[in-house]
Design an enzyme around this catalytic site. Structure first.
Site, PDB file in Angstrom:
ATOM      1  N   GLY A   1       0.789  -1.230   0.000  1.00 39.93           N
ATOM      2  CA  GLY A   1       0.000   0.000   0.000  1.00 39.93           C
ATOM      3  C   GLY A   1       0.821   1.279   0.000  1.00 39.93           C
ATOM      4  O   GLY A   1       0.358   2.312   0.489  1.00 39.93           O
TER       5      GLY A   1
ATOM      6  N   ARG B   1     -14.944 -16.052  -9.188  1.00 36.62           N
ATOM      7  CA  ARG B   1     -14.549 -14.645  -9.327  1.00 36.62           C
ATOM      8  C   ARG B   1     -15.782 -13.743  -9.232  1.00 36.62           C
ATOM      9  O   ARG B   1     -15.747 -12.676  -8.626  1.00 36.62           O
ATOM     10  CB  ARG B   1     -13.855 -14.467 -10.689  1.00 36.62           C
ATOM     11  CG  ARG B   1     -12.912 -13.309 -10.750  1.00 36.62           C
ATOM     12  CD  ARG B   1     -12.264 -13.231 -12.111  1.00 36.62           C
ATOM     13  NE  ARG B   1     -11.255 -14.246 -12.345  1.00 36.62           N
ATOM     14  CZ  ARG B   1     -10.008 -14.185 -11.874  1.00 36.62           C
ATOM     15  NH1 ARG B   1      -9.623 -13.178 -11.136  1.00 36.62           N
ATOM     16  NH2 ARG B   1      -9.147 -15.149 -12.144  1.00 36.62           N
TER      17      ARG B   1
ATOM     18  N   ILE C   1      -7.383 -10.295 -11.191  1.00 30.78           N
ATOM     19  CA  ILE C   1      -7.989  -9.978 -12.489  1.00 30.78           C
ATOM     20  C   ILE C   1      -9.486  -9.786 -12.263  1.00 30.78           C
ATOM     21  O   ILE C   1     -10.100 -10.504 -11.467  1.00 30.78           O
ATOM     22  CB  ILE C   1      -7.704 -11.120 -13.490  1.00 30.78           C
ATOM     23  CG1 ILE C   1      -6.212 -11.092 -13.843  1.00 30.78           C
ATOM     24  CG2 ILE C   1      -8.574 -11.008 -14.732  1.00 30.78           C
ATOM     25  CD1 ILE C   1      -5.750 -12.256 -14.671  1.00 30.78           C
TER      26      ILE C   1
ATOM     27  N   HIS D   1       0.404   0.668 -13.148  1.00 23.10           N
ATOM     28  CA  HIS D   1       1.145  -0.531 -13.555  1.00 23.10           C
ATOM     29  C   HIS D   1       2.622  -0.161 -13.726  1.00 23.10           C
ATOM     30  O   HIS D   1       2.943   0.871 -14.310  1.00 23.10           O
ATOM     31  CB  HIS D   1       0.580  -1.071 -14.876  1.00 23.10           C
ATOM     32  CG  HIS D   1       1.301  -2.295 -15.350  1.00 23.10           C
ATOM     33  ND1 HIS D   1       1.109  -3.544 -14.775  1.00 23.10           N
ATOM     34  CD2 HIS D   1       2.248  -2.462 -16.299  1.00 23.10           C
ATOM     35  CE1 HIS D   1       1.897  -4.422 -15.368  1.00 23.10           C
ATOM     36  NE2 HIS D   1       2.601  -3.793 -16.297  1.00 23.10           N
TER      37      HIS D   1
ATOM     38  N   GLU E   1       5.934   6.483  -9.156  1.00 24.66           N
ATOM     39  CA  GLU E   1       4.515   6.133  -8.945  1.00 24.66           C
ATOM     40  C   GLU E   1       3.907   7.007  -7.854  1.00 24.66           C
ATOM     41  O   GLU E   1       2.779   7.489  -7.985  1.00 24.66           O
ATOM     42  CB  GLU E   1       4.382   4.656  -8.531  1.00 24.66           C
ATOM     43  CG  GLU E   1       4.698   3.676  -9.640  1.00 24.66           C
ATOM     44  CD  GLU E   1       4.358   2.230  -9.263  1.00 24.66           C
ATOM     45  OE1 GLU E   1       4.139   1.439 -10.176  1.00 24.66           O
ATOM     46  OE2 GLU E   1       4.313   1.896  -8.053  1.00 24.66           O
TER      47      GLU E   1
HETATM   48  C1  GAR Z   1       3.131  -1.020  -7.538  1.00 29.23           C
HETATM   49  O1  GAR Z   1       4.452  -0.934  -7.993  1.00 29.23           O
HETATM   50  C2  GAR Z   1       2.174  -1.151  -8.694  1.00 29.23           C
HETATM   51  O2  GAR Z   1       2.629  -0.510  -9.849  1.00 29.23           O
HETATM   52  C3  GAR Z   1       2.135  -2.635  -8.901  1.00 29.23           C
HETATM   53  O3  GAR Z   1       2.165  -3.189  -7.622  1.00 29.23           O
HETATM   54  C4  GAR Z   1       2.908  -2.331  -6.768  1.00 29.23           C
HETATM   55  C5  GAR Z   1       2.126  -2.128  -5.496  1.00 29.23           C
HETATM   56  O4  GAR Z   1       2.901  -1.492  -4.533  1.00 29.23           O
HETATM   57  N1  GAR Z   1       0.948  -3.023  -9.604  1.00 29.23           N
HETATM   58  C6  GAR Z   1       0.897  -4.019 -10.472  1.00 29.23           C
HETATM   59  O5  GAR Z   1       1.841  -4.731 -10.733  1.00 29.23           O
HETATM   60  C7  GAR Z   1      -0.466  -4.216 -11.122  1.00 29.23           C
HETATM   61  N2  GAR Z   1      -0.344  -4.971 -12.324  1.00 29.23           N
HETATM   62  P1  GAR Z   1       2.212  -0.839  -3.273  1.00 29.23           P
HETATM   63  O6  GAR Z   1       1.284  -1.889  -2.656  1.00 29.23           O
HETATM   64  O7  GAR Z   1       3.354  -0.511  -2.348  1.00 29.23           O
HETATM   65  O8  GAR Z   1       1.471   0.379  -3.712  1.00 29.23           O
END
Ligand code: GAR
Length: 216
Positions: free
Chosen positions: A14, A67, A94, A111, A176
């Protein structure tokens, strides 16, 4: 005035959720994180949300046979209060097309690659293995196809000769954390428009400088 109401869906750490919580703590930020849902009971992001006084729910996908049943539970949680937008932030499930359709143009995802390159998992190592000079991250509207959909924002990160998947992940995550609050702000302000599978902005300086790696 009621702020733009946001639900964040997570599966783990998170850190992106935290970036959104921190941004939303500023009084002039136009969005409020109103709900955080995790599909994993042990997700650290749930603690982050609770600490910030945000309503949380855990909907453990393992407790549902299909799902669709899992998504019905998600939907009933999401409709307990007004939600304008869902932000997927490291949500690693998904979603069925039926669910995606319910939130069409109202659900975005982050992503860790420059989509449409490197959809799916293990994006950092795959980019390093291919010897590409740039990696990055993308925020996009969610469509039924995985890691596709109208692109809202991207950040480009050069891959250094000594980068490992861990160091590259760290560099990309830093971007991000800047980009997700910025993208949400633009959507909440109403300056992002999605039409015919393309995102346009009401007024934005896109710049025209190239970024070259290695630097000339
Ligand atoms: C992030 O880097 C996000 O881009 C990736 O998961 C991580 C979550 O980190 N998402 C994916 O790979 C989705 N396909 P976080 O829980 O520390 O925010």
């Amino acid at each position: 005035m009621t702020k733009f109401q946001v639900a964040v869906l997570i599966s783990g750490n998170g850190s992106n959720l935290q970036a959104l919580i921190d941004a939303a703590a500023l009084s002039d930020y136009p969005a409020e994180i109103a709900l955080v849902i995790s599909n994993r009971p042990d997700a650290f992001g749930i603690e982050r949300a609770q600490k910030a006084g945000i309503r949380t729910a855990v909907i453990d996908h393992k407790k549902y046979e299909t799902r669709s049943e899992f998504e019905n539970a998600l939907q009933s949680e999401l409709t307990k209060q007004p939600i304008d937008l869902i932000c997927l932030a490291g949500f690693m499930r998904i979603l069925n097309p039926e669910f995606v359709e319910l939130w069409r143009d109202r659900m975005i995802n982050i992503h860790p690659s420059l989509l449409p390159a490197y959809k799916g998992l293990n994006t950092f190592q795959r980019a390093i293995d291919d010897g590409v000079r740039f990696a990055g991250c993308t925020i996009h509207y969610v469509v039924p196809e995985m890691d596709a959909g109208p692109i809202i924002m991207q950040a480009v990160v050069p891959i250094g000769q000594n980068d490992t998947k861990e160091t590259l992940a760290k560099k990309i995550q830093q971007q991000e954390h800047k980009m997700y609050p910025a993208a949400l702000k633009k959507i909440a302000n109403g300056s992002v428009c999605v039409r015919d599978d393309k995102v346009t902005y009401e007024s934005v300086d896109l710049g025209d400088d190239a970024v070259i790696s290695p630097i000339l």
